[in-house]
Design an enzyme around this catalytic site. Structure first.
Site, PDB file in Angstrom:
ATOM      1  N   VAL A 134     -46.319 -65.326  65.557  1.00 59.66           N
ATOM      2  CA  VAL A 134     -47.117 -65.205  66.784  1.00 59.66           C
ATOM      3  C   VAL A 134     -47.798 -66.528  67.114  1.00 59.66           C
ATOM      4  CG1 VAL A 134     -49.126 -64.072  67.808  1.00 59.66           C
ATOM      5  CG2 VAL A 134     -47.459 -62.727  66.539  1.00 59.66           C
ATOM      6  N   GLU A 135     -48.358 -67.186  66.116  1.00 61.42           N
ATOM      7  CA  GLU A 135     -49.119 -68.413  66.360  1.00 61.42           C
ATOM      8  C   GLU A 135     -48.253 -69.555  66.892  1.00 61.42           C
ATOM      9  OE1 GLU A 135     -52.330 -69.268  66.303  1.00 61.42           O
ATOM     10  OE2 GLU A 135     -52.993 -67.276  65.740  1.00 61.42           O
ATOM     11  N   SER A 136     -47.093 -69.762  66.290  1.00 61.66           N
ATOM     12  CA  SER A 136     -46.308 -70.948  66.653  1.00 61.66           C
ATOM     13  C   SER A 136     -44.840 -70.680  66.927  1.00 61.66           C
ATOM     14  CB  SER A 136     -46.394 -71.976  65.524  1.00 61.66           C
ATOM     15  OG  SER A 136     -45.708 -71.495  64.383  1.00 61.66           O
TER      16      SER A 136
END
Length: 191
Positions: free
Chosen positions: A97-99
């Protein structure tokens, strides 16, 4: 006076060149054909060596870290999760999700790298290494995730939400809850 004669000569040559029937392409090809072609035994004009003696140009690609060749970015996260006792699926979901497993990712808020770590958070955790290095970023992010997980008594949904909002958030916002749900859905892909 010499300058005027030189300028006049240049002007005359330019006008004759424009007035001639030869197109620009023909003039270019005539100039190109008149240029010397380097062969293997002719000396290179920029150095004292002949062309055949010059070493081949090699592209240098710096390694991202010490991971085995061909390892995917997810392997950094999974290895760090095993070292810190964090569920692999949770760490995988957060990195996804973050990157999207992009080690050079940067968010609008300033989060950096594979696990989307804020530089101030990394300093607070005492993380060493550049956050753009995937191994160092995964190590730091999973260490942060482990500390939140232990504070929350193993609640994975709350841990994911607080990873996004900040570990000291008093309540989980709707955005944090949506983030945690997205992390959990991505984590199921690993299971």
């Amino acid at each position: 006076m010499r300058h005027l004669a030189l300028a006049g000569s240049i002007l005359l040559v330019c006008l004759l060149g424009l007035a001639s029937n030869a197109s620009a392409r023909d003039r270019y090809s005539a100039v190109r054909d008149a240029m010397p072609v380097a062969s293997d035994n002719q000396p290179d004009l920029l150095s004292n060596r002949t062309i055949e003696q010059q070493p081949p140009q090699r592209r240098y690609r710096a390694p991202l870290s010490i991971a085995p060749r061909g390892a995917s970015m997810a392997n950094y996260v999974i290895a760090a999760a095993r070292r810190h006792g964090v569920p692999e699926a949770l760490a995988y979901g957060v990195a996804s999700v973050e990157s999207g497993f992009n080690p050079r990712a940067r968010s609008r808020a300033g989060a950096v790298g594979l696990m989307g770590i804020m530089p101030a958070t990394a300093r607070g955790l005492g993380c060493s290494g550049a956050l753009t290095n995937p191994a160092a970023n995964a190590e730091c992010g999973v260490r942060y995730l482990a500390s939140i997980l232990s504070d929350q008594g193993g609640d994975l949904h709350r841990t994911a939400a607080l990873y996004n909002q900040g570990r000291y958030a008093h309540r989980i916002s709707r955005g944090g809850s949506r983030y945690a749900s997205l992390v959990m859905s991505r984590a199921r892909r690993l299971s």
